[in-house]
Design a protein around this motif. Structure first.
Motif, PDB file in Angstrom:
ATOM      1  N   UNK A   1       0.816  -1.199   0.000  1.00 39.20           N
ATOM      2  CA  UNK A   1       0.000   0.000   0.000  1.00 39.20           C
ATOM      3  C   UNK A   1       0.861   1.265   0.000  1.00 39.20           C
ATOM      4  N   UNK A   2       2.014   1.224   0.689  1.00 39.18           N
ATOM      5  CA  UNK A   2       2.899   2.386   0.701  1.00 39.18           C
ATOM      6  C   UNK A   2       3.366   2.729  -0.704  1.00 39.18           C
ATOM      7  N   UNK A   3       3.641   1.685  -1.482  1.00 40.19           N
ATOM      8  CA  UNK A   3       4.101   1.892  -2.856  1.00 40.19           C
ATOM      9  C   UNK A   3       3.007   2.568  -3.697  1.00 40.19           C
ATOM     10  N   UNK A   4       1.761   2.135  -3.527  1.00 40.12           N
ATOM     11  CA  UNK A   4       0.653   2.735  -4.281  1.00 40.12           C
ATOM     12  C   UNK A   4       0.425   4.182  -3.870  1.00 40.12           C
ATOM     13  N   UNK A   5       0.487   4.464  -2.586  1.00 38.61           N
ATOM     14  CA  UNK A   5       0.313   5.837  -2.116  1.00 38.61           C
ATOM     15  C   UNK A   5       1.440   6.739  -2.608  1.00 38.61           C
ATOM     16  N   UNK A   6       2.667   6.254  -2.535  1.00 39.01           N
ATOM     17  CA  UNK A   6       3.809   7.033  -3.015  1.00 39.01           C
ATOM     18  C   UNK A   6       3.678   7.314  -4.500  1.00 39.01           C
ATOM     19  N   UNK A   7       3.295   6.283  -5.260  1.00 45.64           N
ATOM     20  CA  UNK A   7       3.079   6.471  -6.705  1.00 45.64           C
ATOM     21  C   UNK A   7       2.010   7.529  -6.950  1.00 45.64           C
ATOM     22  N   UNK A   8       0.889   7.446  -6.240  1.00 51.25           N
ATOM     23  CA  UNK A   8      -0.209   8.393  -6.436  1.00 51.25           C
ATOM     24  C   UNK A   8       0.226   9.821  -6.129  1.00 51.25           C
ATOM     25  N   UNK A   9       0.946  10.011  -5.027  1.00 50.93           N
ATOM     26  CA  UNK A   9       1.381  11.356  -4.657  1.00 50.93           C
ATOM     27  C   UNK A   9       2.355  11.940  -5.686  1.00 50.93           C
ATOM     28  N   UNK A  10       3.309  11.132  -6.121  1.00 53.46           N
ATOM     29  CA  UNK A  10       4.303  11.623  -7.088  1.00 53.46           C
ATOM     30  C   UNK A  10       3.668  11.830  -8.462  1.00 53.46           C
ATOM     31  N   UNK A  11       2.861  10.881  -8.901  1.00 50.58           N
ATOM     32  CA  UNK A  11       2.207  11.005 -10.205  1.00 50.58           C
ATOM     33  C   UNK A  11       1.303  12.232 -10.234  1.00 50.58           C
ATOM     34  N   UNK A  12       0.589  12.467  -9.137  1.00 47.59           N
ATOM     35  CA  UNK A  12      -0.309  13.622  -9.075  1.00 47.59           C
ATOM     36  C   UNK A  12       0.457  14.939  -9.138  1.00 47.59           C
ATOM     37  N   UNK A  13       1.621  14.998  -8.509  1.00 47.55           N
ATOM     38  CA  UNK A  13       2.422  16.226  -8.559  1.00 47.55           C
ATOM     39  C   UNK A  13       2.738  16.591 -10.008  1.00 47.55           C
ATOM     40  N   UNK A  14       3.250  15.621 -10.742  1.00 50.77           N
ATOM     41  CA  UNK A  14       3.658  15.905 -12.119  1.00 50.77           C
ATOM     42  C   UNK A  14       2.475  16.137 -13.045  1.00 50.77           C
ATOM     43  N   UNK A  15       1.489  15.251 -13.010  1.00 50.60           N
ATOM     44  CA  UNK A  15       0.379  15.389 -13.961  1.00 50.60           C
ATOM     45  C   UNK A  15      -0.439  16.651 -13.707  1.00 50.60           C
ATOM     46  N   UNK A  16      -0.762  16.924 -12.456  1.00 55.57           N
ATOM     47  CA  UNK A  16      -1.558  18.120 -12.194  1.00 55.57           C
ATOM     48  C   UNK A  16      -0.763  19.391 -12.472  1.00 55.57           C
ATOM     49  N   UNK A  17       0.518  19.371 -12.169  1.00 55.41           N
ATOM     50  CA  UNK A  17       1.350  20.542 -12.458  1.00 55.41           C
ATOM     51  C   UNK A  17       1.429  20.843 -13.941  1.00 55.41           C
ATOM     52  N   UNK A  18       1.668  19.812 -14.729  1.00 60.17           N
ATOM     53  CA  UNK A  18       1.794  19.991 -16.184  1.00 60.17           C
ATOM     54  C   UNK A  18       0.468  20.403 -16.812  1.00 60.17           C
ATOM     55  N   UNK A  19      -0.600  19.701 -16.441  1.00 59.58           N
ATOM     56  CA  UNK A  19      -1.908  19.977 -17.048  1.00 59.58           C
ATOM     57  C   UNK A  19      -2.429  21.356 -16.646  1.00 59.58           C
TER      58      UNK A  19
END
Length: 74
Positions: A1-19
């Motif tokens: 679960x830690x891996x999924x949460x870490x992925x979500x937080x990092x992915x959200x930073x980049x995708x929301x920032x770019x979009x």
């Protein structure tokens, strides 16, 4: 679960920032208000993206696995 949460937080930073950067720059342009509007939009988008990634990503992964199931059998 830690891996999924870490992925979500990092992915959200980049995708929301770019979009949000792209959308704000197209719709508002690079005015004096750009940075403040972008950061506000980015923050809101980030908060929405975390649960969306956590809920939608497993469903998308299952769908992709389904689409490529035949390829894996060969």
């Amino acid at each position: 679960m830690k891996k999924k949460l870490t992925f979500a937080f990092i992915m959200a930073i980049f995708t929301t920032g770019i979009v949000t950067f792209a959308a704000i720059s197209v719709n508002l342009g690079f005015s004096d208000k750009f940075v403040s509007v972008w950061l506000k939009s980015w923050g809101i988008s980030y908060i929405v993206a975390i649960p969306a990634i956590l809920i939608i990503a497993p469903k998308v992964q299952a769908f992709v696995d389904y689409l490529f199931a035949r390829e894996n059998k060969n």
